[in-house]
Design an enzyme around this catalytic site. Structure first.
Site, mmCIF file in Angstrom:
data_model
loop_
_atom_site.group_PDB
_atom_site.id
_atom_site.type_symbol
_atom_site.label_atom_id
_atom_site.label_comp_id
_atom_site.label_asym_id
_atom_site.label_seq_id
_atom_site.Cartn_x
_atom_site.Cartn_y
_atom_site.Cartn_z
ATOM 1 N N ASN A 1 0.804 -1.217 0.000
ATOM 2 C CA ASN A 1 0.000 0.000 0.000
ATOM 3 C C ASN A 1 0.835 1.263 0.000
ATOM 4 O O ASN A 1 1.864 1.345 0.660
ATOM 5 C CB ASN A 1 -0.957 0.024 1.199
ATOM 6 N N MET A 2 0.357 2.225 -0.790
ATOM 7 C CA MET A 2 0.795 3.600 -0.774
ATOM 8 C C MET A 2 1.466 4.045 0.531
ATOM 9 O O MET A 2 2.577 4.500 0.555
ATOM 10 C CB MET A 2 -0.497 4.410 -0.977
ATOM 11 N N LYS A 3 0.741 3.887 1.605
ATOM 12 C CA LYS A 3 1.175 4.425 2.895
ATOM 13 C C LYS A 3 2.415 3.700 3.445
ATOM 14 O O LYS A 3 3.228 4.299 4.129
ATOM 15 C CB LYS A 3 0.013 4.296 3.886
ATOM 16 N N GLY A 4 2.526 2.418 3.095
ATOM 17 C CA GLY A 4 3.679 1.672 3.566
ATOM 18 C C GLY A 4 3.663 1.475 5.065
ATOM 19 O O GLY A 4 2.610 1.424 5.681
#
Lengths: 251, 518
Positions: A131-134
């Site tokens: 995910n984007m957020k990591g």
């Protein structure tokens, strides 16, 4: 010039004079601000094996705790010549380095599918990687330039994953397995490799698994290219995938 | 206020108009739909709380029961109201009966609709009154105790253990914090239920539960009383349970909620239809409860470049503003987000940051504005990090930001240590005091770098808004125009929980909170 004076078998911290051993500390003690607090900090640094500790700042943190900045001399030394650091198989790259590697060496977008397969519904791991957020400030693959990352989420059947891999023309599959009761992960991971072999896809794909109980050794044993355990981030996985692609001529 | 940036008021108006149109387009869909978390929120607001023997929250038990019985399109309020009229029991008693299997809501004999509506409205009014009381209590405490000057100092606690969080929060308050945000445990946003009770284990944060809200509220009230100022409590009204958390926050007198219309879609891969419906009800509740919402535009800049994509932040601020207005949230409660995220190596980067911050101030003059610290370019070099945070603090006091999310020198390394917070507060207080009136004293050169930068970003933002107005919001997100993140209309998590409202559908709270006295 000064480097010639350094005895590498006997290295000490450097402040403003070679071998002065100067080290700075900052820490909090759960004691109220005052002279006793300063003395406590000084003694603690002495106990760490330092010499001549100097408490240059003490700050009242408001709840009976005190923050210190301390300088001291370190009497210990290290033999630099004796150090050997084991190197990992693929070079570790940062997100930016991976992106650059893709641009110059792969020269096209890399398609990566991630999934928690079988009955596993614990997506924390795969989300952290994909995910984007990591996680922990390490951005996930969705945020990588040159990576088309698809997180298929939880409870993905192996058959479904293989179908997706064909449909999306995947370069790499990331399998997350958190639940390991009764070795369910081993059966599940083995099943996927068998399916890929039956479809004659195994050689065209980088297949990687991860999870808190997955080791690199176990992964290799089960027919995977690599295994990542807790503490791995997206860049670790991405570094491996892109380098492996080039090495196996899958670009 | 005359524009220090020489911004064209007509252009701002054009942007606002386009954003209004964008929000209105989607609002039709929102008004026709509800979700499982919207229903669980209604159940909670009717007074249902607690868990069953397998730790399943009763609101979930009730809504699942209605859904499995095929009655969800009529809404939980109808079924509970019908059972109330038929049995004379309270919603909590009814929920217990559903949970132990002694009552099937869908098999209770249908009562006259006006009676059902009357009993539900009466019950709903009780909760609305309580939330109104909380709002008054906040206002009274602020007027009696006072509050810190703006920018409010916003600090996070994230130990995972609510009791440890209390220790850290109370310390931060004594050091000067005005707002304490309790960071949530990783992945709570993807849970389709709200955990219950006090919690002492979390991953990178502490679970948002009603009991945890209560524990922290009490602690902050106590310390606030001692230090002589009202301390605001912040949590995260995002994810798959946006409106439920809004309801819990309204009941426990939280003051600030992260509550973005698009964040879940872009950064948590939650389905866009789900989030748009959920955000509306959550904002209606937050608006009524007097809760300040923080929007999440700052996140775009962690994915996209802060120089190249600055206009997407402004465009999103315009859209968030319009969605919030639709939910009855006044401008004074809209802490629109932005961030100090440019690469510190850029020549004159600070001037561009100033332009961006001043522009947000001028376009949204009544909004408190939430200003996020550098994160993307923070490293293990904590000494440089401390200076980056100082530059951020300078931009903030210069441009009158409302909520200052304090930067920590150890950002990117670990969750804040006790002294990291103290040093961050010391940094901010020093600069805020030392440069207090810099915004009034210093003007920007006409047609200079700062003015031109702001004008260009605004122009690009309005262009984007005009384009979105043409394409619609869904298509814009599908194409990845925000934060460079693409999401499909039917993809992501939670779509299964969205349903069209049936003919007899009722949600008494929308009417009471949107139309009622504030």
């Amino acid at each position: 010039m000064s480097a010639q004076l350094v005895d590498l078998s006997n290295v000490k911290p450097y402040g403003d004079t070679l071998d002065d051993g100067m080290v700075q500390f900052s820490f909090t003690l759960p004691v109220p601000y005052g002279e006793e607090a300063r003395e406590a900090a000084r003694r603690l640094v002495l106990k760490m094996g330092m010499e001549e500790p100097n408490v240059v700042n003490a700050m009242d943190l408001g709840i009976g705790y005190t923050y210190f900045i301390v300088y001291a001399k370190c009497p210990h030394s290290i033999n630099y010549n004796a150090i050997k650091v084991p190197k990992v198989e693929s070079d570790h790259m940062t997100k930016e380095e991976v992106e650059e590697f893709i641009e110059h060496q792969v020269k096209r977008d890399v398609v990566i599918l991630g999934a928690c397969t079988g009955s596993d519904a614990h997506t924390v791991g795969i989300d952290a990687i994909m995910n984007m957020k990591g996680f922990h400030g390490h951005y996930g693959l969705e945020r990588y330039k040159g990576v088309e990352a698809y997180n298929l989420g939880s409870q993905v059947e192996n058959e479904e994953l293989v179908a997706k891999a064909i449909e999306m023309k995947a370069d790499a599959l990331l399998i997350s397995q958190v639940v390991t009761q009764k070795d369910v992960h081993v059966k599940n991971l083995t099943h996927l490799i068998e399916l890929l072999e039956a479809e004659q896809l195994r050689d065209q794909l980088i297949v990687v698994c991860g999870g808190p109980r997955i080791s690199h050794e176990l992964a290799k044993e089960l027919g995977y290219d690599a295994g990542f355990s807790s503490g791995s981030y997206a860049e670790d996985v991405a570094s491996f995938v892109v380098q492996e692609m080039v090495q196996r001529n899958l670009v | 206020m005359s524009s220090k940036l020489n911004l064209d008021p007509a252009l701002i108006e054009e942007g606002r108009k386009a954003a209004r149109k964008i929000a209105e387009d989607v609002q039709t869909y929102i008004d026709d739909h509800a979700t499982v978390t919207v229903e669980r929120t209604i159940v909670r607001l009717l007074g249902v709380d607690g868990i069953d023997e397998v730790d399943q929250p009763l609101p979930n038990v009730v809504v699942n029961h209605i859904r499995e019985g095929g009655g969800i399109e009529t809404g939980a309020a109808y079924w509970i109201g019908n059972a109330m009229v038929a049995t004379g029991k309270s919603p909590q008693e009814i929920a217990r009966a559903v949970s132990d299997g002694s009552m099937n809501l869908l098999e209770v004999e249908a009562q006259p609709l006006p009676e059902v509506q009357a009993v539900i409205t009466r019950k709903a009014e009780e909760m609305v009154k309580l939330i109104g009381k909380n709002r008054k209590a906040r206002e009274t405490m602020i007027s009696e105790l006072g509050e810190g000057p703006k920018p409010y100092l916003y600090l996070i606690v994230a130990s995972g253990n609510i009791y440890e969080d209390v220790v850290q929060a109370q310390a931060a308050v004594r050091q000067g914090a005005d707002i304490i945000a309790v960071i949530r445990s990783t992945a709570q946003s993807l849970l389709d239920y709200v955990p219950y009770g006090p919690t002492t284990e979390g991953f990178g944060g502490t679970y948002a539960t009603q009991e945890n809200f209560r524990i922290m509220r009490k602690a902050l009230d106590e310390t606030g009383e001692q230090v002589g100022r009202y301390v605001r409590l912040c949590n995260y009204c995002s994810g798959l349970c946006m409106p439920e958390i809004a309801a819990m926050g309204a009941i426990e007198r939280l003051d600030v909620m992260l509550n973005d219309a698009l964040y879940g879609i872009l950064f948590r891969d939650i389905n866009m239809q789900r989030t748009l419906v959920d955000q509306f009800f959550s904002r209606v509740i937050n608006g009524f409860a007097g809760i300040i919402i923080n929007t999440g535009e700052d996140n775009y800049l962690t994915t996209a470049d802060a120089v190249e994509e600055a206009h997407t932040v402004v465009a999103s601020q315009f859209i968030n503003e319009q969605f919030a207005l639709k939910a009855g949230l006044p401008e004074e409660q809209m802490a629109l987000g932005h961030a100090f995220e440019m690469d510190p190596d850029i020549t004159n980067g600070f001037l561009m940051e100033l332009a961006q911050a001043q522009m947000a101030r001028e376009i949204f003059p009544e909004a408190p504005l939430k200003y996020m610290p550098p994160t993307k370019f923070m490293t293990g070099n904590i000494f440089k990090g401390h200076i980056q945070d100082a530059m951020f603090n300078l931009a903030s006091i210069w441009t009158h930001q409302g909520i200052q999310l304090l930067g920590m020198m150890t950002e990117a390394n670990h969750t804040p240590h006790l002294h990291d917070r103290a040093l961050a507060i010391e940094n901010a207080k020093y600069i805020f005091n030392n440069c207090q009136d810099i915004g009034e004293e210093v003007e920007f050169k006409k047609d200079g770098l700062i003015q031109r930068r702001a004008q260009q970003v605004l122009k690009d933002a309005v262009l984007l808004l005009d384009q979105i107005q043409g394409d619609g919001l869904y298509k814009t997100i599908e194409e990845g125009k925000f934060g460079g993140v693409k999401r499909s209309r039917d993809g992501g998590k939670g779509l299964k929980g969205v349903f069209p409202k049936g003919e007899k559908y009722m949600n008494p709270f929308i009417h009471l909170m949107l139309g009622g006295e504030r």
